[in-house]
Design an enzyme around this catalytic site. Sequence first.
Site, short mmCIF file in Angstrom:
data_model
loop_
_atom_site.label_atom_id
_atom_site.label_comp_id
_atom_site.label_asym_id
_atom_site.label_seq_id
_atom_site.Cartn_x
_atom_site.Cartn_y
_atom_site.Cartn_z
N LYS A 12 58.79 74.15 -88.82
CA LYS A 12 57.37 74.48 -88.98
C LYS A 12 56.44 73.29 -88.84
O LYS A 12 55.28 73.45 -88.46
CB LYS A 12 57.13 75.19 -90.31
N GLU B 207 48.79 81.27 -95.54
CA GLU B 207 49.72 81.91 -96.44
C GLU B 207 51.08 81.23 -96.27
O GLU B 207 51.29 80.50 -95.31
CB GLU B 207 49.86 83.39 -96.09
N SER C 293 67.00 76.36 -87.74
CA SER C 293 65.56 76.18 -87.93
C SER C 293 65.20 75.36 -89.16
O SER C 293 64.13 74.74 -89.20
CB SER C 293 64.87 77.54 -87.99
#
Length: 397
Positions: free
Chosen positions: A92, A114, A381
Amino acid sequence: MQFLEMPDKDGFFGEYGGQIIPPELKAIMDEINDSYEQVRQTAVFQDELKNLYADYVGRPSPIYFAKRLSEQQGGARIFLKREDLNHTGAHKINHCLGEALLAKHMGKTKVLAETGAGQHGVALATACALVGIDCEIHMGEIDIAKEHPNVTKMKILGCKLVPVGRGTRTLKDAVDSAFEEYLKDPVNFFYAIGSVVGPHPFPKMVRDFQSIVGREAREQFLAREGKLPDYLAACVGGGSNAMGLFTAFLEDEAVRIIGVEPAGLGLNTPDHAATLTLGSKGAIHGFKCYNLQDGEGNPLPVYSIASGLDYPGVGPQHCYLKDIARVEYVAIDDQECLDAFMTLSRLEGIIPALESAHAVAYTMKLAKTLTPEQTILVNLSGRGDKDADFVAEKLGL
Ligand SMILES: *Cc1c(COP(=O)(O)O)cnc(C)c1O
Protein backbone atom coordinates in the site's frame (compact mmCIF):
# COMPACT_ATOMS: atom_id res chain seq x y z
CA MET A 1 -2.13 -2.30 -26.56
CA GLN A 2 -5.81 -2.36 -25.63
CA PHE A 3 -5.22 -2.60 -21.87
CA LEU A 4 -2.76 0.28 -21.67
CA GLU A 5 -5.39 2.71 -22.91
CA MET A 6 -7.87 1.85 -20.19
CA PRO A 7 -9.88 3.43 -18.74
CA ASP A 8 -11.53 5.71 -21.34
CA LYS A 9 -11.68 9.46 -20.66
CA ASP A 10 -14.80 9.05 -18.50
CA GLY A 11 -13.13 6.40 -16.37
CA PHE A 12 -14.80 3.32 -17.83
CA PHE A 13 -13.27 -0.12 -18.14
CA GLY A 14 -15.88 -1.57 -20.48
CA GLU A 15 -19.13 -0.91 -18.64
CA TYR A 16 -17.49 -0.64 -15.20
CA GLY A 17 -16.10 2.29 -13.24
CA GLY A 18 -17.14 5.82 -14.14
CA GLN A 19 -18.28 8.52 -11.72
CA ILE A 20 -21.61 7.87 -10.02
CA ILE A 21 -21.44 11.02 -7.92
CA PRO A 22 -23.15 14.43 -7.61
CA PRO A 23 -22.08 17.09 -10.17
CA GLU A 24 -20.16 19.19 -7.59
CA LEU A 25 -18.04 16.20 -6.75
CA LYS A 26 -17.61 15.27 -10.38
CA ALA A 27 -16.01 18.67 -10.99
CA ILE A 28 -13.57 18.01 -8.18
CA MET A 29 -12.75 14.49 -9.39
CA ASP A 30 -12.13 15.89 -12.87
CA GLU A 31 -9.78 18.46 -11.38
CA ILE A 32 -7.88 15.68 -9.56
CA ASN A 33 -7.69 13.80 -12.84
CA ASP A 34 -6.37 16.84 -14.69
CA SER A 35 -3.76 17.56 -12.01
CA TYR A 36 -2.71 13.93 -12.00
CA GLU A 37 -2.40 13.72 -15.78
CA GLN A 38 -0.42 16.95 -15.80
CA VAL A 39 1.89 16.22 -12.87
CA ARG A 40 2.64 12.59 -13.75
CA GLN A 41 4.30 13.76 -16.99
CA THR A 42 6.75 16.01 -15.18
CA ALA A 43 10.29 14.89 -14.44
CA VAL A 44 10.09 16.48 -10.97
CA PHE A 45 7.16 14.29 -9.89
CA GLN A 46 8.54 11.17 -11.51
CA ASP A 47 11.99 11.64 -9.97
CA GLU A 48 10.58 12.37 -6.54
CA LEU A 49 8.44 9.23 -6.62
CA LYS A 50 11.23 7.12 -8.08
CA ASN A 51 13.69 8.25 -5.43
CA LEU A 52 11.20 7.61 -2.63
CA TYR A 53 10.44 4.14 -4.00
CA ALA A 54 14.16 3.36 -3.97
CA ASP A 55 15.48 5.02 -0.82
CA TYR A 56 12.39 5.15 1.37
CA VAL A 57 10.29 2.10 0.45
CA GLY A 58 13.33 -0.04 -0.41
CA ARG A 59 12.35 -0.89 -4.00
CA PRO A 60 12.83 -2.93 -6.02
CA SER A 61 11.38 -5.60 -3.75
CA PRO A 62 13.02 -8.95 -4.55
CA ILE A 63 11.61 -11.99 -6.25
CA TYR A 64 12.24 -15.02 -4.11
CA PHE A 65 12.17 -18.67 -5.21
CA ALA A 66 10.29 -20.54 -2.46
CA LYS A 67 12.19 -23.81 -2.81
CA ARG A 68 10.90 -25.70 0.20
CA LEU A 69 7.32 -24.62 -0.40
CA SER A 70 7.61 -25.71 -4.06
CA GLU A 71 9.14 -29.07 -3.14
CA GLN A 72 6.45 -29.78 -0.61
CA GLN A 73 3.72 -29.28 -3.19
CA GLY A 74 5.68 -31.45 -5.64
CA GLY A 75 4.73 -29.49 -8.76
CA ALA A 76 5.37 -26.04 -10.22
CA ARG A 77 8.14 -23.82 -8.91
CA ILE A 78 6.70 -21.01 -6.78
CA PHE A 79 8.16 -17.49 -6.71
CA LEU A 80 7.15 -14.70 -4.34
CA LYS A 81 7.19 -10.99 -5.15
CA ARG A 82 8.23 -9.67 -1.76
CA GLU A 83 6.01 -6.63 -1.19
CA ASP A 84 6.06 -7.70 2.46
CA LEU A 85 9.61 -6.31 2.63
CA ASN A 86 8.53 -2.75 1.81
CA HIS A 87 8.75 -0.05 4.46
CA THR A 88 5.45 -0.34 6.45
CA GLY A 89 5.16 -3.99 5.42
CA ALA A 90 2.85 -4.06 2.42
CA HIS A 91 2.22 -2.88 -1.12
CA LYS A 92 0.00 0.00 0.00
CA ILE A 93 2.89 2.41 0.54
CA ASN A 94 3.31 2.45 -3.28
CA HIS A 95 0.03 4.28 -3.91
CA CYS A 96 -0.04 6.20 -0.63
CA LEU A 97 3.19 8.00 -1.52
CA GLY A 98 1.75 8.85 -4.93
CA GLU A 99 -1.51 10.12 -3.48
CA ALA A 100 0.15 12.14 -0.69
CA LEU A 101 2.51 13.77 -3.19
CA LEU A 102 -0.38 14.62 -5.50
CA ALA A 103 -2.43 16.10 -2.61
CA LYS A 104 0.53 18.24 -1.59
CA HIS A 105 1.07 19.32 -5.18
CA MET A 106 -2.60 20.34 -5.45
CA GLY A 107 -2.33 22.46 -2.29
CA LYS A 108 -4.83 20.37 -0.30
CA THR A 109 -4.87 20.89 3.49
CA LYS A 110 -5.90 17.45 4.72
CA VAL A 111 -5.72 13.89 3.46
CA LEU A 112 -8.61 11.64 4.50
CA ALA A 113 -9.12 7.90 4.25
CA GLU A 114 -10.74 4.79 5.58
CA THR A 115 -8.81 1.69 6.55
CA GLY A 116 -9.70 -2.00 6.97
CA ALA A 117 -6.79 -4.02 8.30
CA GLY A 118 -5.07 -0.76 9.19
CA GLN A 119 -2.48 -1.26 6.47
CA HIS A 120 -3.81 1.58 4.31
CA GLY A 121 -4.07 3.78 7.42
CA VAL A 122 -0.48 3.13 8.44
CA ALA A 123 0.83 3.52 4.91
CA LEU A 124 -1.07 6.77 4.41
CA ALA A 125 -0.16 8.18 7.84
CA THR A 126 3.46 7.33 7.00
CA ALA A 127 3.29 9.02 3.59
CA CYS A 128 1.60 12.11 5.09
CA ALA A 129 4.22 12.37 7.85
CA LEU A 130 6.90 12.19 5.19
CA VAL A 131 5.29 14.65 2.79
CA GLY A 132 4.16 16.97 5.60
CA ILE A 133 0.36 17.13 5.29
CA ASP A 134 -2.47 16.55 7.85
CA CYS A 135 -4.02 13.09 7.83
CA GLU A 136 -7.33 11.73 9.20
CA ILE A 137 -8.18 8.02 9.17
CA HIS A 138 -11.62 6.41 9.75
CA MET A 139 -11.61 2.81 10.97
CA GLY A 140 -14.32 0.35 12.07
CA GLU A 141 -14.34 -0.53 15.77
CA ILE A 142 -14.08 -4.26 15.06
CA ASP A 143 -10.99 -3.68 12.98
CA ILE A 144 -9.56 -1.36 15.64
CA ALA A 145 -9.84 -4.15 18.22
CA LYS A 146 -8.34 -6.74 15.86
CA GLU A 147 -5.51 -4.69 14.42
CA HIS A 148 -4.17 -3.06 17.55
CA PRO A 149 -0.51 -2.68 16.49
CA ASN A 150 -1.50 -0.74 13.37
CA VAL A 151 -3.76 1.52 15.43
CA THR A 152 -0.86 2.36 17.73
CA LYS A 153 1.40 3.08 14.78
CA MET A 154 -1.12 5.49 13.24
CA LYS A 155 -1.28 7.41 16.51
CA ILE A 156 2.50 7.60 16.73
CA LEU A 157 2.69 8.77 13.13
CA GLY A 158 0.50 11.72 14.05
CA CYS A 159 -2.72 11.11 12.16
CA LYS A 160 -6.18 11.71 13.64
CA LEU A 161 -7.90 8.35 14.12
CA VAL A 162 -11.72 8.31 13.97
CA PRO A 163 -13.39 5.07 15.26
CA VAL A 164 -16.55 4.04 13.34
CA GLY A 165 -19.23 2.34 15.45
CA ARG A 166 -22.11 2.10 12.99
CA GLY A 167 -23.31 -0.78 10.80
CA THR A 168 -20.85 -3.61 10.35
CA ARG A 169 -18.18 -1.62 12.22
CA THR A 170 -15.71 -2.72 9.52
CA LEU A 171 -14.30 -1.41 6.26
CA LYS A 172 -17.54 -0.64 4.43
CA ASP A 173 -18.85 1.68 7.13
CA ALA A 174 -15.46 3.28 7.58
CA VAL A 175 -15.64 4.25 3.90
CA ASP A 176 -19.06 5.88 4.41
CA SER A 177 -17.87 7.76 7.48
CA ALA A 178 -14.68 9.07 5.88
CA PHE A 179 -16.63 10.08 2.80
CA GLU A 180 -19.06 12.18 4.86
CA GLU A 181 -16.15 14.05 6.40
CA TYR A 182 -14.68 14.58 2.95
CA LEU A 183 -17.93 16.11 1.68
CA LYS A 184 -17.62 18.88 4.28
CA ASP A 185 -14.84 20.48 2.24
CA PRO A 186 -13.88 18.56 -0.89
CA VAL A 187 -12.12 21.59 -2.33
CA ASN A 188 -9.47 21.57 0.39
CA PHE A 189 -9.54 17.92 1.46
CA PHE A 190 -8.12 15.01 -0.52
CA TYR A 191 -9.77 11.60 -0.19
CA ALA A 192 -6.97 9.07 -0.60
CA ILE A 193 -8.80 5.93 -1.66
CA GLY A 194 -7.02 2.78 -0.48
CA SER A 195 -7.44 0.55 -3.49
CA VAL A 196 -8.36 0.52 -7.20
CA VAL A 197 -11.95 1.48 -6.33
CA GLY A 198 -14.08 4.64 -6.01
CA PRO A 199 -14.95 7.16 -8.72
CA HIS A 200 -12.64 7.94 -11.65
CA PRO A 201 -9.71 8.77 -11.55
CA PHE A 202 -8.90 6.65 -8.48
CA PRO A 203 -9.03 3.16 -10.03
CA LYS A 204 -6.64 4.42 -12.72
CA MET A 205 -4.33 6.41 -10.41
CA VAL A 206 -3.98 3.73 -7.77
CA ARG A 207 -3.33 1.14 -10.48
CA ASP A 208 -0.68 3.34 -12.07
CA PHE A 209 1.10 3.88 -8.73
CA GLN A 210 0.97 0.13 -7.99
CA SER A 211 2.05 -0.95 -11.47
CA ILE A 212 5.69 -0.61 -10.39
CA VAL A 213 5.19 -4.06 -8.78
CA GLY A 214 4.54 -5.84 -12.07
CA ARG A 215 7.07 -3.84 -14.07
CA GLU A 216 9.80 -4.85 -11.62
CA ALA A 217 8.57 -8.43 -11.37
CA ARG A 218 8.44 -8.93 -15.12
CA GLU A 219 12.01 -7.68 -15.56
CA GLN A 220 13.31 -9.62 -12.54
CA PHE A 221 11.63 -12.83 -13.63
CA LEU A 222 12.92 -12.57 -17.21
CA ALA A 223 16.46 -11.85 -15.98
CA ARG A 224 16.36 -14.84 -13.67
CA GLU A 225 14.46 -17.48 -15.63
CA GLY A 226 14.87 -16.27 -19.22
CA LYS A 227 11.11 -16.48 -19.74
CA LEU A 228 7.89 -15.20 -18.24
CA PRO A 229 6.03 -17.03 -15.47
CA ASP A 230 3.29 -19.44 -16.55
CA TYR A 231 0.91 -18.16 -13.87
CA LEU A 232 0.45 -15.07 -11.73
CA ALA A 233 -1.58 -15.07 -8.53
CA ALA A 234 -2.61 -12.28 -6.18
CA CYS A 235 -5.32 -11.79 -3.57
CA VAL A 236 -8.19 -9.45 -4.42
CA GLY A 237 -9.98 -7.27 -1.89
CA GLY A 238 -10.44 -3.96 -3.68
CA GLY A 239 -7.82 -5.25 -6.07
CA SER A 240 -4.82 -2.90 -5.92
CA ASN A 241 -1.98 -5.34 -5.26
CA ALA A 242 -3.43 -7.63 -7.92
CA MET A 243 -3.67 -4.83 -10.54
CA GLY A 244 -0.16 -3.80 -9.47
CA LEU A 245 1.23 -7.20 -10.41
CA PHE A 246 -1.08 -7.98 -13.34
CA THR A 247 -0.85 -4.75 -15.35
CA ALA A 248 2.63 -5.37 -16.80
CA PHE A 249 1.58 -8.87 -17.95
CA LEU A 250 -1.88 -8.24 -19.43
CA GLU A 251 -0.54 -8.19 -23.00
CA ASP A 252 1.42 -11.43 -22.46
CA GLU A 253 -1.24 -13.84 -23.62
CA ALA A 254 0.66 -16.96 -22.54
CA VAL A 255 0.73 -15.81 -18.92
CA ARG A 256 -2.33 -17.08 -17.08
CA ILE A 257 -3.53 -14.70 -14.40
CA ILE A 258 -5.48 -15.57 -11.28
CA GLY A 259 -7.14 -13.32 -8.73
CA VAL A 260 -7.92 -14.93 -5.37
CA GLU A 261 -10.95 -13.77 -3.39
CA PRO A 262 -11.87 -14.56 0.23
CA ALA A 263 -14.44 -17.37 0.58
CA GLY A 264 -14.56 -16.75 4.34
CA LEU A 265 -16.60 -19.47 6.06
CA GLY A 266 -17.64 -20.83 2.65
CA LEU A 267 -19.26 -19.68 -0.60
CA ASN A 268 -22.49 -21.41 0.42
CA THR A 269 -22.71 -19.25 3.58
CA PRO A 270 -23.38 -15.49 3.85
CA ASP A 271 -19.93 -15.06 5.45
CA HIS A 272 -17.57 -14.38 2.58
CA ALA A 273 -16.42 -11.46 0.41
CA ALA A 274 -16.09 -13.21 -2.96
CA THR A 275 -17.43 -10.29 -4.99
CA LEU A 276 -16.31 -11.34 -8.48
CA THR A 277 -17.18 -14.99 -7.85
CA LEU A 278 -20.73 -14.45 -6.56
CA GLY A 279 -21.60 -10.78 -7.03
CA SER A 280 -23.90 -9.04 -9.47
CA LYS A 281 -23.58 -5.71 -11.30
CA GLY A 282 -24.39 -2.58 -9.36
CA ALA A 283 -23.04 0.66 -7.95
CA ILE A 284 -21.09 1.29 -4.76
CA HIS A 285 -19.00 4.23 -3.48
CA GLY A 286 -19.26 6.20 -6.69
CA PHE A 287 -18.56 3.61 -9.38
CA LYS A 288 -20.03 0.59 -11.15
CA CYS A 289 -18.69 -2.89 -10.46
CA TYR A 290 -19.69 -6.36 -9.34
CA ASN A 291 -21.24 -6.12 -5.87
CA LEU A 292 -22.40 -8.36 -3.09
CA GLN A 293 -25.81 -6.74 -2.68
CA ASP A 294 -29.36 -7.47 -1.63
CA GLY A 295 -32.44 -7.24 -3.91
CA GLU A 296 -32.57 -3.44 -3.47
CA GLY A 297 -28.93 -2.90 -4.39
CA ASN A 298 -27.76 -2.31 -0.80
CA PRO A 299 -24.35 -3.78 0.00
CA LEU A 300 -24.53 -7.05 1.96
CA PRO A 301 -22.46 -7.52 5.09
CA VAL A 302 -19.27 -9.27 4.04
CA TYR A 303 -16.73 -11.25 5.97
CA SER A 304 -13.18 -12.58 5.69
CA ILE A 305 -10.57 -13.66 8.23
CA ALA A 306 -8.43 -11.02 6.50
CA SER A 307 -9.83 -7.55 7.34
CA GLY A 308 -8.20 -6.04 4.25
CA LEU A 309 -10.28 -8.23 1.92
CA ASP A 310 -13.79 -7.75 3.32
CA TYR A 311 -15.21 -5.24 0.86
CA PRO A 312 -18.56 -5.79 -0.97
CA GLY A 313 -17.38 -4.09 -4.19
CA VAL A 314 -14.25 -4.58 -6.30
CA GLY A 315 -12.12 -2.58 -8.71
CA PRO A 316 -13.81 -1.90 -12.08
CA GLN A 317 -10.86 -3.13 -14.13
CA HIS A 318 -11.10 -6.53 -12.43
CA CYS A 319 -14.79 -6.70 -13.42
CA TYR A 320 -13.83 -6.06 -17.02
CA LEU A 321 -10.95 -8.56 -16.93
CA LYS A 322 -13.33 -11.17 -15.54
CA ASP A 323 -15.93 -10.57 -18.27
CA ILE A 324 -13.39 -10.87 -21.10
CA ALA A 325 -11.85 -13.89 -19.28
CA ARG A 326 -8.32 -12.40 -19.30
CA VAL A 327 -8.14 -13.04 -15.55
CA GLU A 328 -9.66 -16.00 -13.74
CA TYR A 329 -11.08 -15.36 -10.27
CA VAL A 330 -11.19 -18.07 -7.62
CA ALA A 331 -11.91 -18.14 -3.89
CA ILE A 332 -10.06 -19.50 -0.85
CA ASP A 333 -11.71 -19.99 2.54
CA ASP A 334 -10.48 -19.05 6.02
CA GLN A 335 -9.22 -22.54 6.82
CA GLU A 336 -7.18 -22.83 3.60
CA CYS A 337 -5.83 -19.34 4.30
CA LEU A 338 -4.74 -20.29 7.82
CA ASP A 339 -3.09 -23.49 6.54
CA ALA A 340 -1.12 -21.48 3.97
CA PHE A 341 -0.20 -18.89 6.60
CA MET A 342 1.34 -21.62 8.77
CA THR A 343 2.90 -23.54 5.87
CA LEU A 344 4.72 -20.51 4.47
CA SER A 345 5.86 -19.54 7.97
CA ARG A 346 7.21 -23.01 8.77
CA LEU A 347 8.72 -23.91 5.37
CA GLU A 348 10.18 -20.56 4.38
CA GLY A 349 10.40 -18.48 7.56
CA ILE A 350 8.11 -15.90 5.98
CA ILE A 351 4.99 -14.91 7.96
CA PRO A 352 2.53 -13.58 5.37
CA ALA A 353 -0.38 -11.20 5.90
CA LEU A 354 -3.66 -13.15 6.08
CA GLU A 355 -4.68 -11.31 2.90
CA SER A 356 -1.60 -12.53 1.02
CA ALA A 357 -2.02 -16.05 2.48
CA HIS A 358 -5.16 -16.39 0.30
CA ALA A 359 -2.97 -16.08 -2.81
CA VAL A 360 -0.41 -18.48 -1.34
CA ALA A 361 -3.15 -21.02 -0.53
CA TYR A 362 -4.46 -21.07 -4.09
CA THR A 363 -0.92 -21.25 -5.44
CA MET A 364 -0.23 -24.33 -3.30
CA LYS A 365 -3.30 -26.07 -4.74
CA LEU A 366 -2.44 -25.03 -8.30
CA ALA A 367 1.24 -26.00 -8.03
CA LYS A 368 0.31 -29.61 -7.25
CA THR A 369 -1.43 -29.89 -10.63
CA LEU A 370 1.62 -28.61 -12.58
CA THR A 371 5.20 -29.74 -13.26
CA PRO A 372 8.58 -28.36 -12.06
CA GLU A 373 9.15 -26.88 -15.53
CA GLN A 374 6.21 -24.58 -14.83
CA THR A 375 6.30 -21.49 -12.63
CA ILE A 376 3.88 -19.47 -10.55
CA LEU A 377 4.64 -15.93 -9.43
CA VAL A 378 2.66 -14.86 -6.37
CA ASN A 379 2.32 -11.35 -5.06
CA LEU A 380 3.14 -11.55 -1.36
CA SER A 381 1.30 -8.30 -0.75
CA GLY A 382 2.23 -7.88 2.91
CA ARG A 383 3.77 -9.34 6.02
CA GLY A 384 1.86 -10.97 8.85
CA ASP A 385 3.16 -9.21 11.95
CA LYS A 386 -0.24 -7.55 12.33
CA ASP A 387 -1.95 -10.99 12.26
CA ALA A 388 0.51 -13.02 14.36
CA ASP A 389 -1.25 -12.68 17.75
CA PHE A 390 -4.68 -13.28 16.21
CA VAL A 391 -3.55 -16.46 14.44
CA ALA A 392 -1.63 -17.77 17.46
CA GLU A 393 -4.73 -17.37 19.63
CA LYS A 394 -7.01 -18.91 17.01
CA LEU A 395 -4.77 -21.97 16.62
CA GLY A 396 -3.99 -22.20 20.34
CA LEU A 397 -0.22 -21.82 19.81
C1 LIG B 1 -5.08 -4.05 2.06
C2 LIG B 1 -4.36 -5.28 1.74
C3 LIG B 1 -4.80 -6.14 0.72
C4 LIG B 1 -6.07 -5.91 -0.03
O1 LIG B 1 -6.11 -4.77 -0.81
P1 LIG B 1 -6.04 -4.83 -2.40
O2 LIG B 1 -6.41 -3.47 -2.80
O3 LIG B 1 -7.02 -5.87 -2.84
O4 LIG B 1 -4.65 -5.20 -2.75
C5 LIG B 1 -4.04 -7.23 0.41
N1 LIG B 1 -2.90 -7.51 1.09
C6 LIG B 1 -2.46 -6.74 2.09
C7 LIG B 1 -1.21 -7.10 2.80
C8 LIG B 1 -3.17 -5.59 2.45
O5 LIG B 1 -2.72 -4.83 3.43
